[in-house]
Write an enzyme that holds these catalytic residues in place. Structure first.
Site, PDB file in Angstrom:
ATOM      1  N   HIS A  56       0.852  -1.206   0.000  1.00  0.00           N
ATOM      2  CA  HIS A  56       0.000   0.000   0.000  1.00  0.00           C
ATOM      3  C   HIS A  56       0.876   1.241   0.000  1.00  0.00           C
ATOM      4  O   HIS A  56       2.083   1.160   0.190  1.00  0.00           O
ATOM      5  CB  HIS A  56      -0.998  -0.027   1.154  1.00  0.00           C
ATOM      6  CG  HIS A  56      -0.407   0.103   2.528  1.00  0.00           C
ATOM      7  ND1 HIS A  56       0.426  -0.862   3.071  1.00  0.00           N
ATOM      8  CD2 HIS A  56      -0.514   1.070   3.483  1.00  0.00           C
ATOM      9  CE1 HIS A  56       0.782  -0.499   4.292  1.00  0.00           C
ATOM     10  NE2 HIS A  56       0.239   0.678   4.564  1.00  0.00           N
ATOM     11  N   HIS A  58       1.352   3.989   1.896  1.00  0.00           N
ATOM     12  CA  HIS A  58       1.863   4.783   3.020  1.00  0.00           C
ATOM     13  C   HIS A  58       3.380   4.940   2.975  1.00  0.00           C
ATOM     14  O   HIS A  58       4.111   4.016   2.612  1.00  0.00           O
ATOM     15  CB  HIS A  58       1.432   4.160   4.352  1.00  0.00           C
ATOM     16  CG  HIS A  58      -0.016   4.411   4.665  1.00  0.00           C
ATOM     17  ND1 HIS A  58      -0.736   3.660   5.550  1.00  0.00           N
ATOM     18  CD2 HIS A  58      -0.878   5.352   4.185  1.00  0.00           C
ATOM     19  CE1 HIS A  58      -1.990   4.115   5.612  1.00  0.00           C
ATOM     20  NE2 HIS A  58      -2.098   5.137   4.784  1.00  0.00           N
ATOM     21  N   HIS A  61       6.008   2.505   4.094  1.00  0.00           N
ATOM     22  CA  HIS A  61       6.122   1.271   3.307  1.00  0.00           C
ATOM     23  C   HIS A  61       6.758   1.532   1.937  1.00  0.00           C
ATOM     24  O   HIS A  61       7.053   0.589   1.202  1.00  0.00           O
ATOM     25  CB  HIS A  61       4.749   0.612   3.129  1.00  0.00           C
ATOM     26  CG  HIS A  61       4.193   0.084   4.427  1.00  0.00           C
ATOM     27  ND1 HIS A  61       4.165  -1.253   4.743  1.00  0.00           N
ATOM     28  CD2 HIS A  61       3.704   0.738   5.509  1.00  0.00           C
ATOM     29  CE1 HIS A  61       3.662  -1.403   5.964  1.00  0.00           C
ATOM     30  NE2 HIS A  61       3.378  -0.207   6.449  1.00  0.00           N
ATOM     31  N   HIS A 114      -7.562  -0.556   5.478  1.00  0.00           N
ATOM     32  CA  HIS A 114      -6.513   0.331   6.014  1.00  0.00           C
ATOM     33  C   HIS A 114      -6.265   1.452   4.997  1.00  0.00           C
ATOM     34  O   HIS A 114      -6.319   2.631   5.330  1.00  0.00           O
ATOM     35  CB  HIS A 114      -5.258  -0.500   6.251  1.00  0.00           C
ATOM     36  CG  HIS A 114      -4.070   0.286   6.712  1.00  0.00           C
ATOM     37  ND1 HIS A 114      -4.014   0.893   7.945  1.00  0.00           N
ATOM     38  CD2 HIS A 114      -2.889   0.573   6.101  1.00  0.00           C
ATOM     39  CE1 HIS A 114      -2.845   1.520   8.064  1.00  0.00           C
ATOM     40  NE2 HIS A 114      -2.151   1.336   6.965  1.00  0.00           N
ATOM     41  N   HIS A 171       4.317  -4.303  10.902  1.00  0.00           N
ATOM     42  CA  HIS A 171       4.760  -3.633  12.140  1.00  0.00           C
ATOM     43  C   HIS A 171       4.911  -4.615  13.295  1.00  0.00           C
ATOM     44  O   HIS A 171       4.213  -5.633  13.355  1.00  0.00           O
ATOM     45  CB  HIS A 171       3.752  -2.559  12.562  1.00  0.00           C
ATOM     46  CG  HIS A 171       3.687  -1.388  11.640  1.00  0.00           C
ATOM     47  ND1 HIS A 171       4.477  -0.274  11.797  1.00  0.00           N
ATOM     48  CD2 HIS A 171       2.942  -1.165  10.531  1.00  0.00           C
ATOM     49  CE1 HIS A 171       4.211   0.607  10.831  1.00  0.00           C
ATOM     50  NE2 HIS A 171       3.279   0.080  10.039  1.00  0.00           N
TER      51      HIS A 171
HETATM   52 ZN   LIG Z   1      -0.071   1.734   6.479  1.00  0.00          ZN
END
Ligand SMILES: [Zn+2]
Length: 255
Positions: A56, A58, A61, A114, A171
């Site tokens: 994804h 973000h 990442h 998310h 995470h």
């Molecule tokens: Zn994320």
């Protein structure tokens, strides 16, 4: 030949992971939180980076993509729905697509919630799933761009994979997740055992992942929103699983 993996920490609490095909030498980074720890892992293993598989958009990442691409000319694969927000994408994928890393093969599973376009890479032959920020060990990602219903459907899709699938997530949140999970199911024996195991792993400087789907199904409250005793413990006996899931997620947000 079976896949090899190398797990390491990035940024504050992110995980980085490499998956390597010994038959061809191909190596993929699942996400790229930052370049330096990925370079260090490559050096340590002697593997050559051929691909980055992005879950994804973000920044924690994707922050390492540009530098890694510059140095290794690796292919960057990303979810079609988020490609515009991810740097240097070569190939976009969606539900049902297959991604090869050498002779290894992953199925793309769309797991939105998310983020709106989040995907999971499932290497079925090696029983490995890279779930990004959708499913955590004893937890799940915050529902930021999608709806609660969307996230619950995504988690159910992952729950339906074979129980011995090893799950890698984005995470290290396991201890905090367990603490929260025990407020929902204080008497869950599998969760109690996991609490002891994870505390020891952290104390010994080890990782708490990968986890397995069987273990998550037994102890992760976010995968158990349709278990009657879980609904009852929240005062939601007989209510739809989506509502139970939303209540668990909202309680976790405030925890
Ligand atoms: Zn994320």
């Amino acid at each position: 030949m079976p896949a090899e993996t190398k797990l390491f920490r990035c940024l504050n609490d992110n995980y980085g992971v490499l998956i390597h095909d010994p038959a061809t030498g191909a190596t993929a980074a699942i996400d790229a939180p930052e370049a330096a720890p990925i370079e260090a892992a490559l050096k340590q293993t002697g593997w050559k980076l051929t691909d980055i598989l992005v879950t994804h958009h973000h920044g924690d990442h994707t922050g390492g993509i540009a530098a890694l691409k510059q140095k290794h000319q690796c292919r960057v694969v990303a979810p079609k729905a988020e490609a515009a927000k991810i740097p240097r994408v070569d190939e976009t994928v969606r539900e049902g697509d297959k991604v090869s890393v050498g002779k290894l093969s992953a199925n793309v599973i769309e797991t939105p919630g998310h983020t709106a376009g989040h995907i999971t890479y499932w290497f079925h032959g090696d029983k490995l799933a890279f779930a990004g920020d959708t499913l955590f060990s004893i937890g799940c990602g915050r529902v930021i761009e999608g709806t609660m219903e969307m996230m619950w459907m995504s988690l159910k899709k992952l729950r339906d994979l074979p129980g011995d699938t090893k799950v890698y997530c984005g995470h290290e949140y396991t201890l905090a997740n367990i603490k929260f999970a025990q407020t929902i199911e204080p008497d869950n024996a599998v969760l109690k055992a996991r609490a002891a195991e994870a505390a020891k792993q952290i104390a010994d400087g080890q990782w708490t992942i990968p986890t397995t789907l069987d273990e998550e199904k037994a102890a992760n409250p976010f995968l158990r929103a349709d278990v009657p005793s879980v609904a009852a413990s929240l005062g939601l006996a007989g209510k739809p699983a989506t509502q139970v899931f939303a209540e668990i997620r909202e309680r976790k947000n405030k925890f």
